[in-house]
Scaffold this motif. Structure first.
Motif, short mmCIF file in Angstrom:
data_model
loop_
_atom_site.label_atom_id
_atom_site.label_comp_id
_atom_site.label_asym_id
_atom_site.label_seq_id
_atom_site.Cartn_x
_atom_site.Cartn_y
_atom_site.Cartn_z
N LYS A 12 10.30 5.75 12.76
CA LYS A 12 10.38 4.58 12.80
C LYS A 12 9.75 3.79 11.57
O LYS A 12 10.00 2.71 11.05
N CYS A 13 8.57 4.30 11.38
CA CYS A 13 7.80 3.65 10.31
C CYS A 13 7.73 4.30 8.86
O CYS A 13 7.19 3.83 7.92
N TYR A 14 8.59 5.40 8.77
CA TYR A 14 8.67 6.04 7.44
C TYR A 14 9.26 5.13 6.43
O TYR A 14 8.95 5.35 5.00
N ASP A 15 10.12 4.27 6.72
CA ASP A 15 10.78 3.57 5.71
C ASP A 15 10.36 2.03 6.04
O ASP A 15 10.85 0.92 5.55
N ALA A 16 9.04 1.70 6.57
CA ALA A 16 8.63 0.64 6.78
C ALA A 16 7.86 0.10 5.51
O ALA A 16 7.05 0.76 5.02
N PRO A 17 8.14 -0.95 4.88
CA PRO A 17 7.57 -1.46 3.73
C PRO A 17 6.16 -1.90 3.96
O PRO A 17 5.89 -2.30 5.18
N CYS A 18 5.39 -1.77 2.69
CA CYS A 18 3.87 -2.24 3.07
C CYS A 18 4.01 -3.75 3.36
O CYS A 18 4.66 -4.56 2.78
N THR A 19 2.97 -4.08 4.27
CA THR A 19 3.02 -5.59 4.56
C THR A 19 2.26 -6.07 3.47
O THR A 19 2.52 -7.60 3.50
N ARG A 20 1.56 -5.76 2.71
CA ARG A 20 0.82 -6.47 1.54
C ARG A 20 1.60 -6.50 0.13
O ARG A 20 1.51 -7.43 -0.52
N ARG A 21 2.40 -5.48 -0.18
CA ARG A 21 3.15 -5.44 -1.16
C ARG A 21 4.45 -4.55 -0.90
O ARG A 21 4.44 -3.51 -0.71
N ALA A 22 5.67 -5.45 -0.97
CA ALA A 22 6.84 -4.72 -0.54
C ALA A 22 7.37 -3.85 -1.41
O ALA A 22 8.45 -2.99 -1.08
N VAL A 23 7.24 -3.90 -2.69
CA VAL A 23 7.94 -3.45 -3.66
C VAL A 23 6.92 -2.66 -4.71
O VAL A 23 6.09 -2.86 -5.18
N PHE A 24 7.45 -1.52 -5.35
CA PHE A 24 6.91 -0.76 -6.30
C PHE A 24 6.85 -1.35 -7.52
O PHE A 24 7.74 -2.20 -7.92
N GLY A 25 5.82 -1.39 -8.25
CA GLY A 25 5.79 -2.19 -9.80
C GLY A 25 6.23 -0.88 -10.83
O GLY A 25 6.69 0.17 -10.34
N GLY A 26 5.79 -1.20 -11.95
CA GLY A 26 5.96 0.02 -12.91
C GLY A 26 7.27 0.15 -13.24
O GLY A 26 7.62 1.17 -14.15
N GLY A 27 8.14 -0.59 -13.04
CA GLY A 27 9.68 -0.73 -13.52
C GLY A 27 10.30 0.04 -12.41
O GLY A 27 11.63 0.11 -12.77
N PHE A 28 9.86 0.63 -11.50
CA PHE A 28 10.48 1.39 -10.67
C PHE A 28 11.37 0.72 -9.77
O PHE A 28 12.49 1.13 -9.48
N GLY A 29 10.85 -0.34 -9.20
CA GLY A 29 11.63 -1.24 -8.42
C GLY A 29 12.05 -0.62 -7.05
O GLY A 29 13.07 -1.17 -6.39
N LEU A 30 11.36 0.30 -6.67
CA LEU A 30 11.60 0.78 -5.32
C LEU A 30 10.93 0.24 -4.22
O LEU A 30 9.94 -0.43 -4.38
N ALA A 31 11.50 0.32 -2.94
CA ALA A 31 10.61 -0.32 -1.79
C ALA A 31 9.54 0.58 -1.72
O ALA A 31 9.29 1.73 -1.82
N ASN A 32 8.27 0.03 -1.23
CA ASN A 32 6.88 0.35 -1.17
C ASN A 32 6.86 0.90 0.26
O ASN A 32 6.27 0.35 1.06
N THR A 33 7.29 2.08 0.46
CA THR A 33 7.36 2.78 1.77
C THR A 33 6.73 4.20 1.48
O THR A 33 6.72 4.79 0.37
N GLU A 34 6.43 4.76 2.77
CA GLU A 34 6.00 6.12 2.74
C GLU A 34 6.86 7.27 2.37
O GLU A 34 6.79 7.86 1.48
#
Length: 261
Positions: free
Chosen positions: A159-181
């Protein structure tokens, strides 16, 4: 002794001999950043990962880290010798190790090398395991594996493997991926493939896929991870200006954006 897979398909012996004959090459030259530090400081911009977790029997971070390292050592022993903790041992580390052993057999992955050092550009890592598998056509292919452990039950972890971070939802560095586990694990294992090919030219032309093996409190699952181009890691690692700020300043500046202004 626990069972281990050994492939006999045409060409498997040559691939096996090639991998077992590799001389480990430690990163040289300038100081390099580990891939987990890269994820934490560059992609997450120093913002602590805070997912929306389900209620569980998860242990404290320090204790979980120590257990995870102990499990990695036992998994490495299994990959080398086929030995797993006896069935009467019910502690989490023993259950995780036996679960990983069963998962590798079910996924038909033959363990070859563990903790193989490799690097790409300014980044480095030690691949948890490089194994031998079969493609859909039955041809031998290499499998880059990362082992993860969690004290959550499998249902809660899913249930939480794809849950985004509550403080920062997206990866930086140009990756543009969801900030999930899940995406963090994907970034790590995909880097392993690109770094292996860069460090060991003999592997560059061999087919290779990524696999994340997650051992939870009640089950073990193998996830296939999509590849990420090597250029993403090289470019993001060069964007080091944001790492000069303190974690607190980076978090204030991030404000949900990919980079601080």
């Amino acid at each position: 002794m626990a069972p281990r897979v050994r492939h006999t398909a045409r060409g498997a012996d040559q691939v096996r001999e090639l991998v077992l004959g590799l001389e480990p090459r430690e990163a040289s030259g300038k100081a390099k950043m580990g891939i987990t530090t890269f994820i934490k400081q560059i992609l997450r911009n120093g913002v602590k990962f805070s997912p929306r977790r389900q209620k569980s029997n998860a242990t404290r971070a320090g204790k979980a880290l120590a257990r995870g390292r102990a499990a990695h050592r036992l998994i490495e022993t299994y990959c080398k010798t086929g030995k797993t903790p006896p069935a009467y041992r019910k502690d989490p580390v023993s259950r995780w190790t036996r679960g990983v052993a069963r998962a590798l057999v079910q996924a038909k992955i033959e363990p070859l090398r563990c903790e193989l050092p490799c690097d790409l550009g300014q980044l480095k890592t030690n691949v948890d395991m490089l194994g031998l598998g079969l493609s859909a056509s039955g041809a031998p292919e290499l499998v880059c594996c990362e082992f993860k452990t969690t004290s959550l039950k499998h249902a809660d972890h899913s249930k939480c493997y794809d849950a985004p971070c509550t403080r920062r939802a997206v990866f930086g560095g140009g990756f543009g991926l969801a900030n999930t586990e899940r995406e963090a694990h994907r970034v790590q294992v995909a880097f392993g493939i690109e770094a292996l090919k860069s460090t060991y030219p003999a592997l560059a032309d061999l087919p290779m896929r990524a696999c994340v093996v997650v051992a939870s409190d009640t089950a073990t699952v193998c996830y296939t991870a999509k590849p990420i181009p090597a250029s993403h890691y090289v470019l993001a690692a060069k964007m080091s200006a944001i790492t000069t700020k303190s974690p607190g300043d980076r978090e204030k500046l991030a404000g949900g954006r990919l980079f601080p202004p």
